[in-house]
Design an enzyme around this catalytic site. Structure first.
Site, PDB file in Angstrom:
ATOM      1  N   ARG A  29      35.908  44.776  56.420  1.00 22.63           N
ATOM      2  CA  ARG A  29      36.391  46.164  56.361  1.00 22.63           C
ATOM      3  C   ARG A  29      36.588  46.620  54.919  1.00 22.63           C
ATOM      4  NH1 ARG A  29      42.731  46.478  57.267  1.00 22.63           N
ATOM      5  NH2 ARG A  29      43.378  44.430  56.553  1.00 22.63           N
TER       6      ARG A  29
ATOM      7  N   GLY B 153      36.319  47.956  61.119  1.00 21.77           N
ATOM      8  CA  GLY B 153      36.202  48.076  59.675  1.00 21.77           C
ATOM      9  C   GLY B 153      37.199  49.021  59.039  1.00 21.77           C
TER      10      GLY B 153
ATOM     11  N   ARG C  96      41.444  49.025  45.960  1.00 23.40           N
ATOM     12  CA  ARG C  96      42.030  47.827  45.378  1.00 23.40           C
ATOM     13  C   ARG C  96      41.271  47.422  44.124  1.00 23.40           C
ATOM     14  NH1 ARG C  96      42.967  42.691  49.181  1.00 23.40           N
ATOM     15  NH2 ARG C  96      40.685  42.536  49.159  1.00 23.40           N
TER      16      ARG C  96
ATOM     17  N   ARG D  99      36.727  34.063  46.069  1.00 22.56           N
ATOM     18  CA  ARG D  99      37.750  33.276  46.744  1.00 22.56           C
ATOM     19  C   ARG D  99      37.259  31.848  46.902  1.00 22.56           C
ATOM     20  NH1 ARG D  99      39.716  37.559  50.310  1.00 22.56           N
ATOM     21  NH2 ARG D  99      38.675  39.483  49.713  1.00 22.56           N
TER      22      ARG D  99
ATOM     23  N   ASP E 167      40.216  31.817  52.350  1.00 18.86           N
ATOM     24  CA  ASP E 167      39.532  33.072  52.060  1.00 18.86           C
ATOM     25  C   ASP E 167      40.474  34.095  51.425  1.00 18.86           C
ATOM     26  OD1 ASP E 167      40.455  32.905  54.920  1.00 18.86           O
ATOM     27  OD2 ASP E 167      40.086  35.060  54.835  1.00 18.86           O
ATOM     28  N   ASN E 168      41.767  33.757  51.335  1.00 17.88           N
ATOM     29  CA  ASN E 168      42.734  34.615  50.653  1.00 17.88           C
ATOM     30  C   ASN E 168      43.250  33.971  49.367  1.00 17.88           C
ATOM     31  OD1 ASN E 168      42.547  36.425  52.783  1.00 17.88           O
ATOM     32  ND2 ASN E 168      44.271  35.526  53.870  1.00 17.88           N
TER      33      ASN E 168
ATOM     34  N   ASP F  67      45.254  39.961  49.055  1.00 14.04           N
ATOM     35  CA  ASP F  67      45.333  40.117  50.509  1.00 14.04           C
ATOM     36  C   ASP F  67      46.769  40.109  51.015  1.00 14.04           C
ATOM     37  OD1 ASP F  67      42.637  40.536  50.988  1.00 14.04           O
ATOM     38  OD2 ASP F  67      42.205  38.405  50.965  1.00 14.04           O
TER      39      ASP F  67
END
Length: 470
Positions: free
Chosen positions: A89, A122, A172, A179, A244-245, A254
């Site tokens: 998203r 998304g 952002r 990552r 993944d964060n 995140d």
């Protein structure tokens, strides 16, 4: 002057194995909630007018020089490996080199479906967008490495979760969106050439002094070993420390079900999806080490001498707990007024934390009040604090700068859960005054500019759980 972003894109020059070219999906009726003028100036952006900002940062207009794409990655989610995730998203518009010489990504979050959406819409709704805007900017003001918020826009169309909510998009800014999972996906697939390419790109972009994959691992471990104690020193709980964060650049990224503690508790969990307390407050250092072990495992897959690489990586990972402990002692030593704490001071700090937990003391307000008569009022048994304070005052006899050290280490205000919830509910009623009030107070967290926002919640105000928002 019209809005202008001085793009200088490098990730888009990588092979298309690393991403999918993807424009944001236009929305019905974009309108601007907030625009970060100070950050825009740092990025060299010419702001333009409000209507143009709304169109660009909601995704209706792709600005000149942008190369929109959705990044590919995978990751361990609560310890279980998911072989393909990716920007489901979000769309990376491109990169700019700021007036400080640092390269940063500009990404639209909530900008519509991508090939990695996994049947999702998304989109993002207003609540999580405002939460991330406020918390990420607060973390920046606290001096903690973090992604930042450039803009927030309404889309003019609903997003459906457990009910219909106003849709929104967050712009952002990050030193990159690489990552641990960005490396894991290629290691898992056995795509060693892609892994080598990504490793070289990460070194060139973030750690140019690194001589190879193991130097990259060492640098990222060092960055994470500084980051997590910085979180802990302000009572921050990330809530979803999946690989993944976990940012290669060493930034907090995140902000989903994140929260700041009110009353101190080592086992505090807020994330509604963290049923096993994997990412509880006190577990965060161990998880950082675990995440770096996964990073090491991925990097090793592209190395010729794997046996030697395993040996070197093992030594790097095994050194990380001591790095975390040293950074924790430095951070918490400063919180009690010690600019040069020694290992012998750790017991004193831990004793205070134990008393705080036993007595329901507010984390932020206790440290902010140290050295004043009201500190003991944070404790259900003030006499317990008095006993600790006697030894502490004796220790401070050799620390003439204690007051200044504490003032620089102990914020007076944090983005408390109940204040964020009030802000979100007000925004849903089209009242952004609480958002603006929070942003103003949090911009200087070491100054008591709004005492009401510094108060801990009364029992009826406590927010016990936070939600991801996806």
């Amino acid at each position: 002057m019209p809005l202008h972003i001085p793009f200088d894109n490098s990730y888009a020059a990588l092979p298309t194995d690393f991403y999918t070219a993807q424009n944001p999906t236009a929305v019905q009726s974009p309108s601007l909630i907030a625009f970060n003028d100070d950050l825009a100036k740092l990025l060299g952006i010419t702001a333009g007018d409000v209507d143009e900002q709304a169109r660009v940062f909601a995704g209706n207009v792709v600005p000149d020089g942008a190369t929109p794409l959705a990044q590919l990655y995978s990751g361990h989610q609560f310890g279980s490996y998911n072989p393909q995730l990716g920007d489901g998203r979000a769309v990376l518009l491109g990169e700019v080199i700021g007036t400080d010489g640092i390269r940063r990504d500009i990404q639209l979050k909530g900008s519509g479906p991508t090939p990695y959406s996994r049947s999702g819409d998304g989109r993002a709704w207003l609540g999580p967008v405002l939460r991330e805007y406020v918390v990420s900017e607060a973390m920046h003001a606290l001096g903690i490495p973090t992604t930042r918020a450039l803009a927030a826009t309404l889309t003019g169309q609903p997003v459906y979760r457990e009910a219909a909510f106003p849709g929104a998009v967050l712009t952002r800014v990050a030193q990159s969106h690489l990552r641990v999972g960005s490396f894991q996906v290629f290691a898992h697939r056995g795509q060693t050439e892609q892994l080598k390419t990504l490793t070289g790109y990460a070194i060139n972009r973030h750690y140019p002094d690194a001589k190879g994959p193991m130097d990259l691992l060492r640098a990222v471990c060092a960055a994470q070993a500084e980051l997590i104690p910085a979180w802990m020193a302000v009572g921050f709980i990330h809530g979803v420390m999946n690989t993944d964060n976990c940012s290669i650049a060493g930034e907090t990224i995140d902000y989903g079900p994140c929260a700041f503690m009110d009353a101190y508790a080592q086992t505090r969990v807020f994330s509604s999806i963290d049923q096993g307390a994997r990412y509880a407050y006190a577990n965060q250092p161990n998880i950082a080490v675990w995440n770096m072990a996964q990073f090491a495992t991925a990097l090793i897959q592209a190395m010729d001498d794997k046996e030697a690489a395993v040996e070197e990586a093992t030594a790097i990972i095994h050194a990380m707990p001591a790095q975390l402990e040293a950074a924790w002692l430095r951070r918490f030593g400063a919180k009690i007024g010690l600019s040069a704490p020694t290992p012998a001071d750790q017991a004193m700090i831990e004793d205070l934390l134990a008393l705080m937990e036993q007595n329901g003391a507010d984390f932020t307000n206790t440290f902010a009040a140290l050295g004043t008569p009201v500190a003991r009022d944070q404790f259900s048994d003030p006499n317990a604090f008095d006993g600790w304070a006697t030894g502490w005052q004796s220790r401070l006899q050799g620390a003439p700068d204690a007051a200044q050290v504490m003032a620089a280490a102990n914020p007076l205000i944090i983005p408390r859960n109940h204040r964020i919830e009030t802000m979100i509910q007000s925004a849903l009623a089209n009242d952004y005054a609480p958002f603006e009030r929070l942003m103003a107070a949090l911009s200087d967290p070491f100054a008591n500019s709004d005492p009401a926002l510094c108060k801990a919640p009364v029992p009826s105000e406590i927010v016990p759980a936070t939600f991801c928002g996806t």
